[in-house]
Structure formats: C-alpha cells, structure tokens
Design a protein around this motif. Sequence first.
Motif, PDB file in Angstrom:
ATOM      1  N   ASP A  61      56.152  -3.508  20.801  1.00 25.82           N
ATOM      2  CA  ASP A  61      55.122  -3.897  19.835  1.00 25.82           C
ATOM      3  C   ASP A  61      53.790  -4.207  20.501  1.00 25.82           C
ATOM      4  O   ASP A  61      52.947  -4.900  19.929  1.00 25.82           O
ATOM      5  CB  ASP A  61      55.589  -5.107  19.028  1.00 25.82           C
ATOM      6  CG  ASP A  61      55.846  -6.333  19.904  1.00 25.82           C
ATOM      7  OD1 ASP A  61      56.019  -6.156  21.139  1.00 25.82           O
ATOM      8  OD2 ASP A  61      55.888  -7.458  19.370  1.00 25.82           O
ATOM      9  N   LYS A  62      53.583  -3.672  21.722  1.00 23.19           N
ATOM     10  CA  LYS A  62      52.354  -3.988  22.454  1.00 23.19           C
ATOM     11  C   LYS A  62      51.668  -2.738  22.973  1.00 23.19           C
ATOM     12  O   LYS A  62      52.304  -1.712  23.211  1.00 23.19           O
ATOM     13  CB  LYS A  62      52.663  -4.931  23.630  1.00 23.19           C
ATOM     14  CG  LYS A  62      53.142  -6.306  23.207  1.00 23.19           C
ATOM     15  CD  LYS A  62      53.372  -7.193  24.415  1.00 23.19           C
ATOM     16  CE  LYS A  62      53.821  -8.589  23.987  1.00 23.19           C
ATOM     17  NZ  LYS A  62      54.056  -9.463  25.162  1.00 23.19           N
ATOM     18  N   ASP A  84      44.469  -8.826  23.197  1.00 22.77           N
ATOM     19  CA  ASP A  84      45.668  -9.055  22.387  1.00 22.77           C
ATOM     20  C   ASP A  84      46.404  -7.725  22.265  1.00 22.77           C
ATOM     21  O   ASP A  84      46.104  -6.901  21.396  1.00 22.77           O
ATOM     22  CB  ASP A  84      45.277  -9.584  21.006  1.00 22.77           C
ATOM     23  CG  ASP A  84      46.485 -10.022  20.189  1.00 22.77           C
ATOM     24  OD1 ASP A  84      47.616  -9.602  20.523  1.00 22.77           O
ATOM     25  OD2 ASP A  84      46.299 -10.757  19.208  1.00 22.77           O
ATOM     26  N   GLU A  99      49.293  -6.927  21.254  1.00 23.48           N
ATOM     27  CA  GLU A  99      50.062  -6.695  20.027  1.00 23.48           C
ATOM     28  C   GLU A  99      49.205  -6.009  18.963  1.00 23.48           C
ATOM     29  O   GLU A  99      49.711  -5.203  18.166  1.00 23.48           O
ATOM     30  CB  GLU A  99      50.625  -8.008  19.499  1.00 23.48           C
ATOM     31  CG  GLU A  99      51.724  -8.605  20.386  1.00 23.48           C
ATOM     32  CD  GLU A  99      52.360  -9.834  19.784  1.00 23.48           C
ATOM     33  OE1 GLU A  99      51.927 -10.247  18.668  1.00 23.48           O
ATOM     34  OE2 GLU A  99      53.279 -10.392  20.404  1.00 23.48           O
ATOM     35  N   LYS A 100      47.915  -6.311  18.967  1.00 21.40           N
ATOM     36  CA  LYS A 100      47.025  -5.704  17.977  1.00 21.40           C
ATOM     37  C   LYS A 100      46.679  -4.258  18.313  1.00 21.40           C
ATOM     38  O   LYS A 100      46.078  -3.556  17.502  1.00 21.40           O
ATOM     39  CB  LYS A 100      45.754  -6.534  17.834  1.00 21.40           C
ATOM     40  CG  LYS A 100      46.001  -7.896  17.181  1.00 21.40           C
ATOM     41  CD  LYS A 100      44.707  -8.650  16.955  1.00 21.40           C
ATOM     42  CE  LYS A 100      44.982  -9.985  16.269  1.00 21.40           C
ATOM     43  NZ  LYS A 100      43.742 -10.764  16.043  1.00 21.40           N
ATOM     44  N   LEU A 101      47.062  -3.808  19.515  1.00 22.51           N
ATOM     45  CA  LEU A 101      46.859  -2.403  19.872  1.00 22.51           C
ATOM     46  C   LEU A 101      48.034  -1.539  19.440  1.00 22.51           C
ATOM     47  O   LEU A 101      47.945  -0.316  19.493  1.00 22.51           O
ATOM     48  CB  LEU A 101      46.659  -2.267  21.388  1.00 22.51           C
ATOM     49  CG  LEU A 101      45.365  -2.832  21.973  1.00 22.51           C
ATOM     50  CD1 LEU A 101      45.299  -2.517  23.465  1.00 22.51           C
ATOM     51  CD2 LEU A 101      44.143  -2.273  21.261  1.00 22.51           C
ATOM     52  N   CYS A 102      49.113  -2.176  19.016  1.00 21.78           N
ATOM     53  CA  CYS A 102      50.279  -1.419  18.556  1.00 21.78           C
ATOM     54  C   CYS A 102      49.982  -0.763  17.209  1.00 21.78           C
ATOM     55  O   CYS A 102      49.439  -1.404  16.299  1.00 21.78           O
ATOM     56  CB  CYS A 102      51.487  -2.333  18.449  1.00 21.78           C
ATOM     57  SG  CYS A 102      53.007  -1.483  17.952  1.00 21.78           S
ATOM     58  N   GLU A 140      55.376   0.173  15.717  1.00 23.74           N
ATOM     59  CA  GLU A 140      56.259  -0.466  16.690  1.00 23.74           C
ATOM     60  C   GLU A 140      57.323   0.500  17.209  1.00 23.74           C
ATOM     61  O   GLU A 140      58.011   1.158  16.434  1.00 23.74           O
ATOM     62  CB  GLU A 140      56.923  -1.701  16.077  1.00 23.74           C
ATOM     63  CG  GLU A 140      57.780  -2.474  17.068  1.00 23.74           C
ATOM     64  CD  GLU A 140      58.289  -3.785  16.507  1.00 23.74           C
ATOM     65  OE1 GLU A 140      59.251  -4.332  17.083  1.00 23.74           O
ATOM     66  OE2 GLU A 140      57.726  -4.277  15.506  1.00 23.74           O
ATOM     67  N   THR A 163      51.235   3.523  20.147  1.00 23.77           N
ATOM     68  CA  THR A 163      50.375   2.410  20.529  1.00 23.77           C
ATOM     69  C   THR A 163      49.167   2.948  21.295  1.00 23.77           C
ATOM     70  O   THR A 163      49.182   4.096  21.770  1.00 23.77           O
ATOM     71  CB  THR A 163      51.135   1.394  21.404  1.00 23.77           C
ATOM     72  OG1 THR A 163      50.377   0.197  21.504  1.00 23.77           O
ATOM     73  CG2 THR A 163      51.386   1.935  22.816  1.00 23.77           C
ATOM     74  N   THR A 205      36.027   0.606  16.468  1.00 22.65           N
ATOM     75  CA  THR A 205      36.246  -0.840  16.449  1.00 22.65           C
ATOM     76  C   THR A 205      36.338  -1.366  17.878  1.00 22.65           C
ATOM     77  O   THR A 205      36.789  -0.670  18.797  1.00 22.65           O
ATOM     78  CB  THR A 205      37.545  -1.201  15.707  1.00 22.65           C
ATOM     79  OG1 THR A 205      38.666  -0.573  16.361  1.00 22.65           O
ATOM     80  CG2 THR A 205      37.492  -0.736  14.262  1.00 22.65           C
ATOM     81  N   PRO A 242      40.559  -6.026  20.563  1.00 18.23           N
ATOM     82  CA  PRO A 242      40.861  -7.418  20.167  1.00 18.23           C
ATOM     83  C   PRO A 242      40.857  -8.342  21.393  1.00 18.23           C
ATOM     84  O   PRO A 242      41.868  -8.537  22.056  1.00 18.23           O
ATOM     85  CB  PRO A 242      42.261  -7.306  19.555  1.00 18.23           C
ATOM     86  CG  PRO A 242      42.880  -6.108  20.227  1.00 18.23           C
ATOM     87  CD  PRO A 242      41.749  -5.157  20.479  1.00 18.23           C
ATOM     88  N   LYS A 294      40.871 -11.691  23.530  1.00 21.60           N
ATOM     89  CA  LYS A 294      41.401 -13.044  23.390  1.00 21.60           C
ATOM     90  C   LYS A 294      40.728 -14.013  24.359  1.00 21.60           C
ATOM     91  O   LYS A 294      40.156 -15.008  23.956  1.00 21.60           O
ATOM     92  CB  LYS A 294      42.926 -13.056  23.626  1.00 21.60           C
ATOM     93  CG  LYS A 294      43.731 -12.368  22.541  1.00 21.60           C
ATOM     94  CD  LYS A 294      45.227 -12.574  22.745  1.00 21.60           C
ATOM     95  CE  LYS A 294      45.633 -14.018  22.505  1.00 21.60           C
ATOM     96  NZ  LYS A 294      47.110 -14.183  22.567  1.00 21.60           N
TER      97      LYS A 294
END
Length: 267
Positions: free
Chosen positions: A74-75, A119, A121-124, A127, A131, A182, A185, A187
């Motif tokens: 998920d990453k 982040d 996870e937000k690049l996934c 799942e 990705t 975009t 993300p 962090k």
Amino acid sequence: MVNILSEVSKEKIFDLINHEQRIDERDLKQYRDIRIRTNYISKAEGSAMVSIGGTTVLAGVKAQIGTPFSNAPDKGIIITNTELLAIASRHFEYGPPNKFAVEISRVVDRAIREAPLIDLEKLCIVEGSKTWKLHIDINILDHDGNLMDAACLAAVSALLTTKIPTIKFVNDEITIDTEHLTKLPIKNRSVLCTIIKMNNQLIVDPLYVEETLMDASLSIGFREDGTLCAIQKCGLDILSAQEVMQAMNIAFNMSRELFSILDTINQ
C-alpha cells in the motif's frame, strides 16, 4: 581519498585549524555560500541544482507507475541513485557506481525515507497492484567537498518541487491525466549536516582538501522538528561520546540554517 597535499600544505592547514581558522577564511562552524536553483531540468518531474561553495550537485526526479513491493503493498516506492561524474573530479572514474557513490545514495535515501519526507501511502494507486515509483537521480558535477549535504539538499529540493500527473479511474480503468499535475504528499522536510574531526577540531562543511586530512566525519540528518532521522560515520578514527554529542549539537544548529534556505526555494 588520495592525499595529494605536501607536508608544508598540511602544516599550514593544521596551524590555521589550531587557531580556529581555515584556508578559505571561514569560521570552523560556517557553511560556504549555498545556492539552490529548482526546476532545472525541463523533462523531469522535479529537479534542483545545488551549489555549496565549489561543490555542485544536480538532482532530478522521474515518476512512473509500477508494482509496489510485496512487503509494502500500500506504499509508493523511492529509488535513489548517485553518479560521480568523471568531469567532477580527477579522482572520479568512468564506470558503475563505486562504494562512495553507493554510500551517498544510501545516506540521502535514509534521510528522506526516515523523515519521512513523503507520505508513501498516498502514492499508492491500487493496493498490491499499482503505485507511483519515484527515481531520484543525483549527479555530482563538481566536487570540492561535502557531497553528502549538497546531495541531500538537491534531492530534497527536487522532491519539494516535483509534480506528478493526476490519476483518474474511468470504468475501473486507470487514466493518467498529464494536463493536471499535483505536488507530492510532503510530510516532513529533512536535511543532512556533515561535521568532520580534524586535528581535534570539529568542522562544518569541509572542503575537499580538508576531507583528505580528516580523522573522521559524521553526517547527521534532522527533521524540521529537530528530531534525528539519519546518521553516518566515515573515517577510521574513534569519536568520543562527548565529540559525538558536540557534533550533533553543531549539526542541529546548522540544520536550522539549511531549513531556512529551503524556505526560499520556489515550490
């Protein structure tokens, strides 16, 4: 590193250091002039040219859709690679990355990953299936010492300016919208600060000639909140616990300066 200094030159440098001076007239705890130019490569999703004095590093980010790792379904994925271009130093040679290039890649990658800067996870996208994969390519263009700090600043600056296409789902099919980009993300921003020990003095931002005379070095990574995210020791000499703590305190103070410089880049 190959020591090319004469004994006279060594003695002059050591004598200056004993008087808390340096051959370029800086203080022991002072960076050279730092310049960052972002969006340097038009074909990259993000890029930055960073100069610390006579050291110049170019970093570019390319994004592609790939399959996530099985242990992180998920990453997103980050892959960091460093090239020591032969034009940058007479001690660099053509060919595959050597141990020094691999070490730079690993330390910069660690500072970025452990912050974490992005982040993931937000690049996934899907799942276990799709990705974003970010390739960070670091090229050393001119080497006059302190490649770790310059490479990290370049990679972080490139990531801060990276924009990737928007992903849309149409009838359960993935569509890449290259017209609408975009930002990544973000962090936690991070930086590296390298301190060397030479002649029992701790020195910030070493010149190449100072690196050839160092006993040991510490490259220390900090998050913006001041917490530690990476550390790498080089050199054969032992650092005492007191010297390590002194180096960390110096690096922390210098990291505030580096973050202030990052504030000025066009994101």
